[in-house]
Design a protein around this motif. Structure first.
Motif, PDB file in Angstrom:
ATOM      1  N   LEU A  12      -2.567   6.125  -5.066  1.00  0.00           N
ATOM      2  CA  LEU A  12      -2.239   5.263  -3.933  1.00  0.00           C
ATOM      3  C   LEU A  12      -1.458   4.046  -4.416  1.00  0.00           C
ATOM      4  O   LEU A  12      -1.674   3.563  -5.536  1.00  0.00           O
ATOM      5  CB  LEU A  12      -3.504   4.801  -3.222  1.00  0.00           C
ATOM      6  N   SER A  13      -0.582   3.557  -3.552  1.00  0.00           N
ATOM      7  CA  SER A  13       0.170   2.339  -3.831  1.00  0.00           C
ATOM      8  C   SER A  13       0.003   1.369  -2.673  1.00  0.00           C
ATOM      9  O   SER A  13      -0.197   1.777  -1.528  1.00  0.00           O
ATOM     10  CB  SER A  13       1.652   2.645  -4.021  1.00  0.00           C
ATOM     11  N   CYS A  14       0.124   0.093  -2.983  1.00  0.00           N
ATOM     12  CA  CYS A  14       0.057  -0.958  -1.967  1.00  0.00           C
ATOM     13  C   CYS A  14       1.145  -1.968  -2.292  1.00  0.00           C
ATOM     14  O   CYS A  14       1.064  -2.671  -3.303  1.00  0.00           O
ATOM     15  CB  CYS A  14      -1.305  -1.622  -1.968  1.00  0.00           C
ATOM     16  N   ARG A  15       2.145  -2.020  -1.454  1.00  0.00           N
ATOM     17  CA  ARG A  15       3.249  -2.954  -1.650  1.00  0.00           C
ATOM     18  C   ARG A  15       2.929  -4.236  -0.891  1.00  0.00           C
ATOM     19  O   ARG A  15       2.673  -4.219   0.310  1.00  0.00           O
ATOM     20  CB  ARG A  15       4.537  -2.329  -1.110  1.00  0.00           C
ATOM     21  N   ALA A  16       2.920  -5.365  -1.601  1.00  0.00           N
ATOM     22  CA  ALA A  16       2.551  -6.650  -1.012  1.00  0.00           C
ATOM     23  C   ALA A  16       3.768  -7.551  -0.864  1.00  0.00           C
ATOM     24  O   ALA A  16       4.695  -7.506  -1.679  1.00  0.00           O
ATOM     25  CB  ALA A  16       1.514  -7.334  -1.892  1.00  0.00           C
ATOM     26  N   SER A  17       3.762  -8.375   0.167  1.00  0.00           N
ATOM     27  CA  SER A  17       4.819  -9.359   0.354  1.00  0.00           C
ATOM     28  C   SER A  17       4.282 -10.518   1.190  1.00  0.00           C
ATOM     29  O   SER A  17       3.246 -10.398   1.847  1.00  0.00           O
ATOM     30  CB  SER A  17       6.035  -8.725   1.047  1.00  0.00           C
ATOM     31  N   GLY A  18       4.988 -11.644   1.122  1.00  0.00           N
ATOM     32  CA  GLY A  18       4.621 -12.793   1.940  1.00  0.00           C
ATOM     33  C   GLY A  18       3.635 -13.756   1.301  1.00  0.00           C
ATOM     34  O   GLY A  18       3.219 -14.727   1.946  1.00  0.00           O
TER      35      GLY A  18
END
Length: 117
Positions: free
Chosen positions: A20-26
């Protein structure tokens, strides 16, 4: 605006693997401990694993210890969960979260993991 986008789920047989991947931003990703939680329909959130901001401190729930591996790439603002030796009881929607928000309603849409023969 804080955004977390999970991906990588799917249908896999017992004993199989998924990443699984989780792309974070902000937000300043490297400054936050990040966690994975999962949820089965009709049940509450279950904490799975947490990793510190620098990636050096890691904890796992007893139910996944020895089978799952959490990691992060701060250069890519991405959190990972390598899941091996999957069991039917791992079937759930998986979410990532900043660890201090682990009990809050998830920000992302989650990614469905189904373990079935």
């Amino acid at each position: 605006e804080v955004q977390l986008v999970e991906s990588g789920g799917g249908l896999v047989q017992p004993g199989g693997s998924l990443r699984l991947s989780c792309r974070a931003s902000g937000f300043g990703f490297s400054g936050y401990a990040m966690t994975w939680v999962r949820q089965v329909p009709g049940k509450g959130l279950e904490w799975v694993s947490v990793v510190s901001g620098d990636g050096k401190s890691i904890l796992y729930a007893n139910s996944v210890k020895g089978r799952f591996t959490i990691s992060r790439d701060n250069a890519k603002n991405t959190l990972y969960l390598q899941m091996d030796s999957l069991k039917t009881e791992d079937t759930a929607v998986y979410y990532c979260a900043r660890d201090f928000e682990r009990s809050a309603p998830p920000r992302g849409q989650g990614t469905q993991v189904t373990v079935s023969s």
